[in-house]
Design a protein around this motif. Structure first.
Motif, PDB file in Angstrom:
ATOM      1  N   PRO A 108       0.823  -1.213   0.000  1.00  0.00           N
ATOM      2  CA  PRO A 108       0.000   0.000   0.000  1.00  0.00           C
ATOM      3  C   PRO A 108       0.858   1.266   0.000  1.00  0.00           C
ATOM      4  O   PRO A 108       1.851   1.354   0.726  1.00  0.00           O
ATOM      5  N   LEU A 109       0.460   2.219  -0.837  1.00  0.00           N
ATOM      6  CA  LEU A 109       1.096   3.535  -0.892  1.00  0.00           C
ATOM      7  C   LEU A 109       0.008   4.569  -0.662  1.00  0.00           C
ATOM      8  O   LEU A 109      -0.942   4.668  -1.443  1.00  0.00           O
ATOM      9  N   VAL A 110       0.147   5.335   0.400  1.00  0.00           N
ATOM     10  CA  VAL A 110      -0.875   6.306   0.801  1.00  0.00           C
ATOM     11  C   VAL A 110      -0.670   7.619   0.051  1.00  0.00           C
ATOM     12  O   VAL A 110       0.463   8.099  -0.095  1.00  0.00           O
ATOM     13  N   GLY A 111      -1.761   8.227  -0.417  1.00  0.00           N
ATOM     14  CA  GLY A 111      -1.668   9.510  -1.093  1.00  0.00           C
ATOM     15  C   GLY A 111      -2.805  10.432  -0.696  1.00  0.00           C
ATOM     16  O   GLY A 111      -3.814   9.984  -0.165  1.00  0.00           O
ATOM     17  N   ARG A 112      -2.636  11.724  -0.946  1.00  0.00           N
ATOM     18  CA  ARG A 112      -3.720  12.674  -0.672  1.00  0.00           C
ATOM     19  C   ARG A 112      -4.877  12.491  -1.656  1.00  0.00           C
ATOM     20  O   ARG A 112      -6.038  12.596  -1.285  1.00  0.00           O
ATOM     21  N   GLN A 113      -4.535  12.239  -2.881  1.00  0.00           N
ATOM     22  CA  GLN A 113      -5.539  12.106  -3.924  1.00  0.00           C
ATOM     23  C   GLN A 113      -6.062  10.681  -4.031  1.00  0.00           C
ATOM     24  O   GLN A 113      -7.252  10.461  -4.262  1.00  0.00           O
ATOM     25  N   GLU A 114      -5.163   9.723  -3.825  1.00  0.00           N
ATOM     26  CA  GLU A 114      -5.529   8.336  -4.071  1.00  0.00           C
ATOM     27  C   GLU A 114      -4.577   7.403  -3.328  1.00  0.00           C
ATOM     28  O   GLU A 114      -3.370   7.643  -3.279  1.00  0.00           O
ATOM     29  N   ASP A 115      -5.128   6.347  -2.735  1.00  0.00           N
ATOM     30  CA  ASP A 115      -4.321   5.277  -2.152  1.00  0.00           C
ATOM     31  C   ASP A 115      -4.212   4.171  -3.197  1.00  0.00           C
ATOM     32  O   ASP A 115      -5.216   3.781  -3.808  1.00  0.00           O
ATOM     33  N   VAL A 116      -3.003   3.649  -3.396  1.00  0.00           N
ATOM     34  CA  VAL A 116      -2.779   2.672  -4.455  1.00  0.00           C
ATOM     35  C   VAL A 116      -1.929   1.511  -3.938  1.00  0.00           C
ATOM     36  O   VAL A 116      -1.426   1.539  -2.811  1.00  0.00           O
ATOM     37  N   LEU A 117      -1.770   0.513  -4.792  1.00  0.00           N
ATOM     38  CA  LEU A 117      -0.831  -0.573  -4.521  1.00  0.00           C
ATOM     39  C   LEU A 117       0.447  -0.303  -5.299  1.00  0.00           C
ATOM     40  O   LEU A 117       0.410  -0.042  -6.505  1.00  0.00           O
ATOM     41  N   TRP A 118       1.573  -0.371  -4.607  1.00  0.00           N
ATOM     42  CA  TRP A 118       2.869  -0.095  -5.217  1.00  0.00           C
ATOM     43  C   TRP A 118       3.570  -1.431  -5.440  1.00  0.00           C
ATOM     44  O   TRP A 118       3.857  -2.144  -4.471  1.00  0.00           O
ATOM     45  N   ALA A 119       3.822  -1.761  -6.677  1.00  0.00           N
ATOM     46  CA  ALA A 119       4.434  -3.043  -7.008  1.00  0.00           C
ATOM     47  C   ALA A 119       5.957  -2.934  -7.004  1.00  0.00           C
ATOM     48  O   ALA A 119       6.526  -2.048  -7.637  1.00  0.00           O
ATOM     49  N   TRP A 120       6.605  -3.865  -6.274  1.00  0.00           N
ATOM     50  CA  TRP A 120       8.068  -3.943  -6.209  1.00  0.00           C
ATOM     51  C   TRP A 120       8.522  -5.275  -6.776  1.00  0.00           C
ATOM     52  O   TRP A 120       7.886  -6.296  -6.541  1.00  0.00           O
ATOM     53  N   SER A 121       9.628  -5.269  -7.486  1.00  0.00           N
ATOM     54  CA  SER A 121      10.195  -6.507  -8.012  1.00  0.00           C
ATOM     55  C   SER A 121      10.900  -7.261  -6.889  1.00  0.00           C
ATOM     56  O   SER A 121      11.764  -6.694  -6.197  1.00  0.00           O
ATOM     57  N   LEU A 122      10.556  -8.515  -6.711  1.00  0.00           N
ATOM     58  CA  LEU A 122      11.227  -9.332  -5.702  1.00  0.00           C
ATOM     59  C   LEU A 122      12.664  -9.641  -6.111  1.00  0.00           C
ATOM     60  O   LEU A 122      13.512  -9.908  -5.259  1.00  0.00           O
ATOM     61  N   LYS A 123      12.935  -9.588  -7.420  1.00  0.00           N
ATOM     62  CA  LYS A 123      14.272  -9.897  -7.922  1.00  0.00           C
ATOM     63  C   LYS A 123      15.224  -8.719  -7.759  1.00  0.00           C
ATOM     64  O   LYS A 123      16.323  -8.867  -7.209  1.00  0.00           O
ATOM     65  N   THR A 124      14.815  -7.555  -8.230  1.00  0.00           N
ATOM     66  CA  THR A 124      15.698  -6.381  -8.171  1.00  0.00           C
ATOM     67  C   THR A 124      15.529  -5.577  -6.891  1.00  0.00           C
ATOM     68  O   THR A 124      16.358  -4.734  -6.571  1.00  0.00           O
ATOM     69  N   LYS A 125      14.434  -5.827  -6.183  1.00  0.00           N
ATOM     70  CA  LYS A 125      14.100  -5.097  -4.958  1.00  0.00           C
ATOM     71  C   LYS A 125      13.939  -3.601  -5.221  1.00  0.00           C
ATOM     72  O   LYS A 125      14.325  -2.761  -4.401  1.00  0.00           O
ATOM     73  N   ASN A 126      13.368  -3.284  -6.366  1.00  0.00           N
ATOM     74  CA  ASN A 126      13.091  -1.897  -6.748  1.00  0.00           C
ATOM     75  C   ASN A 126      11.610  -1.723  -7.065  1.00  0.00           C
ATOM     76  O   ASN A 126      10.951  -2.674  -7.502  1.00  0.00           O
ATOM     77  N   ILE A 169       8.377  -0.805  -9.192  1.00  0.00           N
ATOM     78  CA  ILE A 169       8.145  -0.952 -10.624  1.00  0.00           C
ATOM     79  C   ILE A 169       7.061  -0.008 -11.131  1.00  0.00           C
ATOM     80  O   ILE A 169       7.272   0.771 -12.054  1.00  0.00           O
ATOM     81  N   ASP A 170       5.884  -0.071 -10.507  1.00  0.00           N
ATOM     82  CA  ASP A 170       4.734   0.689 -11.004  1.00  0.00           C
ATOM     83  C   ASP A 170       3.649   0.630  -9.937  1.00  0.00           C
ATOM     84  O   ASP A 170       3.789  -0.062  -8.926  1.00  0.00           O
ATOM     85  N   ILE A 171       2.557   1.365 -10.160  1.00  0.00           N
ATOM     86  CA  ILE A 171       1.432   1.312  -9.233  1.00  0.00           C
ATOM     87  C   ILE A 171       0.218   0.685  -9.906  1.00  0.00           C
ATOM     88  O   ILE A 171       0.098   0.705 -11.127  1.00  0.00           O
ATOM     89  N   LEU A 172      -0.649   0.130  -9.091  1.00  0.00           N
ATOM     90  CA  LEU A 172      -1.949  -0.344  -9.537  1.00  0.00           C
ATOM     91  C   LEU A 172      -2.997   0.537  -8.896  1.00  0.00           C
ATOM     92  O   LEU A 172      -2.961   0.765  -7.670  1.00  0.00           O
ATOM     93  N   HIS A 173      -3.924   1.041  -9.686  1.00  0.00           N
ATOM     94  CA  HIS A 173      -4.956   1.928  -9.165  1.00  0.00           C
ATOM     95  C   HIS A 173      -6.039   1.104  -8.466  1.00  0.00           C
ATOM     96  O   HIS A 173      -7.185   1.022  -8.911  1.00  0.00           O
ATOM     97  N   ILE A 174      -5.614   0.506  -7.371  1.00  0.00           N
ATOM     98  CA  ILE A 174      -6.494  -0.287  -6.523  1.00  0.00           C
ATOM     99  C   ILE A 174      -6.304   0.196  -5.095  1.00  0.00           C
ATOM    100  O   ILE A 174      -5.173   0.230  -4.600  1.00  0.00           O
ATOM    101  N   ASN A 175      -7.385   0.599  -4.451  1.00  0.00           N
ATOM    102  CA  ASN A 175      -7.290   1.062  -3.070  1.00  0.00           C
ATOM    103  C   ASN A 175      -7.163  -0.144  -2.149  1.00  0.00           C
ATOM    104  O   ASN A 175      -8.104  -0.917  -2.008  1.00  0.00           O
ATOM    105  N   PRO A 176      -6.013  -0.323  -1.514  1.00  0.00           N
ATOM    106  CA  PRO A 176      -5.801  -1.510  -0.683  1.00  0.00           C
ATOM    107  C   PRO A 176      -6.607  -1.503   0.613  1.00  0.00           C
ATOM    108  O   PRO A 176      -6.728  -2.542   1.266  1.00  0.00           O
ATOM    109  N   PHE A 177      -7.144  -0.352   0.966  1.00  0.00           N
ATOM    110  CA  PHE A 177      -7.859  -0.249   2.243  1.00  0.00           C
ATOM    111  C   PHE A 177      -9.366  -0.409   2.122  1.00  0.00           C
ATOM    112  O   PHE A 177     -10.071  -0.499   3.100  1.00  0.00           O
TER     113      PHE A 177
END
Length: 249
Positions: free
Chosen positions: A218-236, A238-246
């Motif tokens: 989960p990535l919290v924002g003023r405008q929108e809460d989203v899911l933040w995708a991280w690569s398990l391989k590079t540990k960086n 990658i991108d967000i998904l416009h899905i409210n995790p809460f």
């Protein structure tokens, strides 16, 4: 007369587009790298800057311009002053609201604005930085001493800074990614719903792999809460998904 007005207004418009465009581009790419502009809620401020500096200024020039007019220089100067003041105010608001740190605490990342944090308090030199800096992703390590944790909690409840806005508890993210990924968001329930399944599949089609190759946090924002995708391989990230995790689980 109309052609002279139009020419003066067009000249003013060109200058305004160049100046405002240059500044906004620098702000977006430096202070608000993706995905932080999307979730920031700053579009109204940016729209105000565009309306005043790119639209209203040249429009006023078109209205007041008259070759040979005795007060023309003063009128154009006044318009320029209004534009500069509006632009300065907008930049200040954007500066105050820009994330200096992206802090992971408990189970989510939260942007910590410049106005709510003191970098000088950081334990690590790498986090003692200028408030003009780009955002830095950090891990918030909870105090191991119960008395210290209780003190921080009481201060936060009394209006003080919460744990995620206290640089003295920040640690490098790279040392803690395993802990972060271990607590990542479970997508199983989301995949049962068609609207979320489509978004997840679109993400995978764009970036490749399967959901098992990523940690969704989960990535919290003023405008929108989203899911933040991280690569398990590079540990960086990658991108967000416009899905409210809460609200989606």
């Amino acid at each position: 007369m109309f052609k002279q007005k139009l020419k003066a207004s067009a000249f003013h418009l060109g200058i305004s587009i160049f100046v405002v465009g240059l500044i906004l581009t620098a702000i977006i790419f430096f202070w608000y790298p993706s995905p932080f502009l999307i979730i920031s809620g700053l579009f109204n401020i940016i729209l105000m800057l565009i309306l005043i500096d790119v639209v209203l200024g040249p429009l006023l020039t078109f209205i007041v311009f008259k070759k040979g007019k005795s007060s023309l220089k003063f009128d154009l100067f006044a318009i320029a002053v209004v534009q500069v003041l509006a632009l300065s105010y907008g930049i200040y608001i954007i500066y105050q609201a820009h994330p200096l740190y992206i802090a992971y605490a408990v189970d989510r990342f939260t942007p910590i604005d410049t106005s709510e944090v003191s970098p000088a308090m950081a334990r690590y030199d790498e986090f003692k930085k200028s408030k003009l800096s780009q955002p830095t992703i950090v891990y918030v390590k909870k105090p191991s001493d119960p008395a210290e944790l209780s003190k921080v909690t009481i201060e936060a409840l009394s209006g003080g800074a919460d744990l995620d806005a206290r640089p003295e508890y920040y640690e490098p993210i790279i040392k803690n990614t395993d802990e972060i990924f271990k607590n990542s968001f479970n997508l199983n329930k989301l995949l049962e719903k068609e609207e979320y399944k489509i978004k997840i599949n679109n993400f995978l089609n764009k970036h490749g792999g399967t959901v098992k190759d990523y940690a969704f946090i989960p990535l919290v924002g003023r405008q929108e809460d989203v899911l933040w995708a991280w690569s398990l391989k590079t540990k960086n990230p990658i991108d967000i998904l416009h899905i409210n995790p809460f609200t989606s689980s």
